[in-house]
Design an enzyme around this catalytic site. Structure first.
Site, mmCIF file in Angstrom:
data_model
loop_
_atom_site.group_PDB
_atom_site.id
_atom_site.type_symbol
_atom_site.label_atom_id
_atom_site.label_comp_id
_atom_site.label_asym_id
_atom_site.label_seq_id
_atom_site.Cartn_x
_atom_site.Cartn_y
_atom_site.Cartn_z
ATOM 1 N N LYS A 1 0.853 -1.195 0.000
ATOM 2 C CA LYS A 1 0.000 0.000 0.000
ATOM 3 C C LYS A 1 0.887 1.243 0.000
ATOM 4 O O LYS A 1 1.733 1.418 0.877
ATOM 5 C CB LYS A 1 -0.904 -0.047 1.243
ATOM 6 C CG LYS A 1 -2.132 0.811 1.157
ATOM 7 C CD LYS A 1 -3.053 0.465 2.315
ATOM 8 C CE LYS A 1 -4.240 1.384 2.391
ATOM 9 N NZ LYS A 1 -4.917 1.268 3.690
HETATM 10 C C1 E4P Z 1 -8.280 1.867 4.016
HETATM 11 O O1 E4P Z 1 -7.488 1.439 3.222
HETATM 12 C C2 E4P Z 1 -8.161 3.193 4.630
HETATM 13 O O2 E4P Z 1 -6.932 3.339 5.239
HETATM 14 C C3 E4P Z 1 -9.292 3.375 5.588
HETATM 15 O O3 E4P Z 1 -10.486 2.923 4.997
HETATM 16 C C4 E4P Z 1 -9.420 4.778 6.120
HETATM 17 O O4 E4P Z 1 -10.597 4.838 6.874
HETATM 18 P P1 E4P Z 1 -10.918 6.016 7.907
HETATM 19 O O5 E4P Z 1 -11.192 7.256 7.132
HETATM 20 O O6 E4P Z 1 -12.124 5.523 8.649
HETATM 21 O O7 E4P Z 1 -9.708 6.157 8.786
#
Ligand code: E4P
Length: 217
Positions: A87
């Protein structure tokens, strides 16, 4: 549509896996910190454990922000397990890193996508997934679902293989609307997935069936 769970919590990952609907897991540094995971060895071990519990693609986020460091870190993460997806943040060096990993056949998830232009660049660089953050846009009064629609149109226009991984999900309605638009994947907290199960007419209907079944004993 694929269902990923957005957590580093092993119990919740197990619960979603046991439900039989799980296609993968996403994590981020904040989710790892929430589970009290710290230090390189603990982080790598945690990713390995997640890969043993859950089937499908497991996103592991780099902690660095320069091209050279992201390559080093990403290669280390990818070597942990065949299901690891590296990622990478949507920054200039991140785009270069996406291209590097794409050329090497290593899967990537470009995170922190807040505009269609960012998604287009990530797809051009060969990202496996782009992660538009719906909830965080909604939080600042910008329609997150509109971004999913824009990216869907662009990717369909040019038949990009990059999958739209709708992230920052806050509710079951986000999941349903993503499915209507045609997001390839949603990554959601367990609670929003389980809330899809709920309907008062199901509960009252089942209560009646159970009561009537007893009369037939
Ligand atoms: C997923 O890959 C993201 O990091 C995540 O969905 C972020 O979510 P949040 O906005 O609830 O922190």
């Amino acid at each position: 549509m694929k269902f990923f769970i957005d957590t580093a919590n092993l119990e919740q990952i197990k619960e979603a896996q046991d439900l039989g609907i799980l296609d993968g897991v996403t994590t981020n540094p904040s989710l790892m910190a929430k589970e009290g995971i710290s230090g390189k060895e603990a982080i790598l071990n945690h990713y390995k454990t997640i890969c043993e519990i859950a089937d499908g693609d497991i996103s592991a986020e780099v902690l660095s922000t320069t091209y050279e460091e992201m390559i080093k870190e990403g290669e280390e993460l990818a070597a942990l397990h065949p299901n690891i997806v590296v990622k990478i943040p949507m920054i200039k060096d991140g785009v270069k890193a996406l291209k590097y990993f794409s050329n090497k056949g290593i899967k990537t998830n470009c995170t922190l996508i807040f505009s269609a232009g960012q998604a287009l660049l990530a797809a051009k660089a060969g990202a496996t997934y782009v992660s538009p953050f719906l909830g965080r846009l909604d939080d600042i009064s910008v329609d997150g679902m509109n971004l999913i629609e824009e990216i869907r149109i662009i990717f369909d226009n040019y038949m990009f293989d990059t999958e739209i991984l709708a992230a920052s999900i806050r509710s079951p309605m986000h999941i349903i609307n993503c499915a209507k638009i045609g997001a390839d994947v949603v990554t959601s907290p367990l609670a929003s997935i389980l809330n899809l199960l709920k309907h008062p007419l199901t509960d009252s209907g089942l209560a009646q069936f159970v009561a009537d079944a007893k009369k037939m004993d």
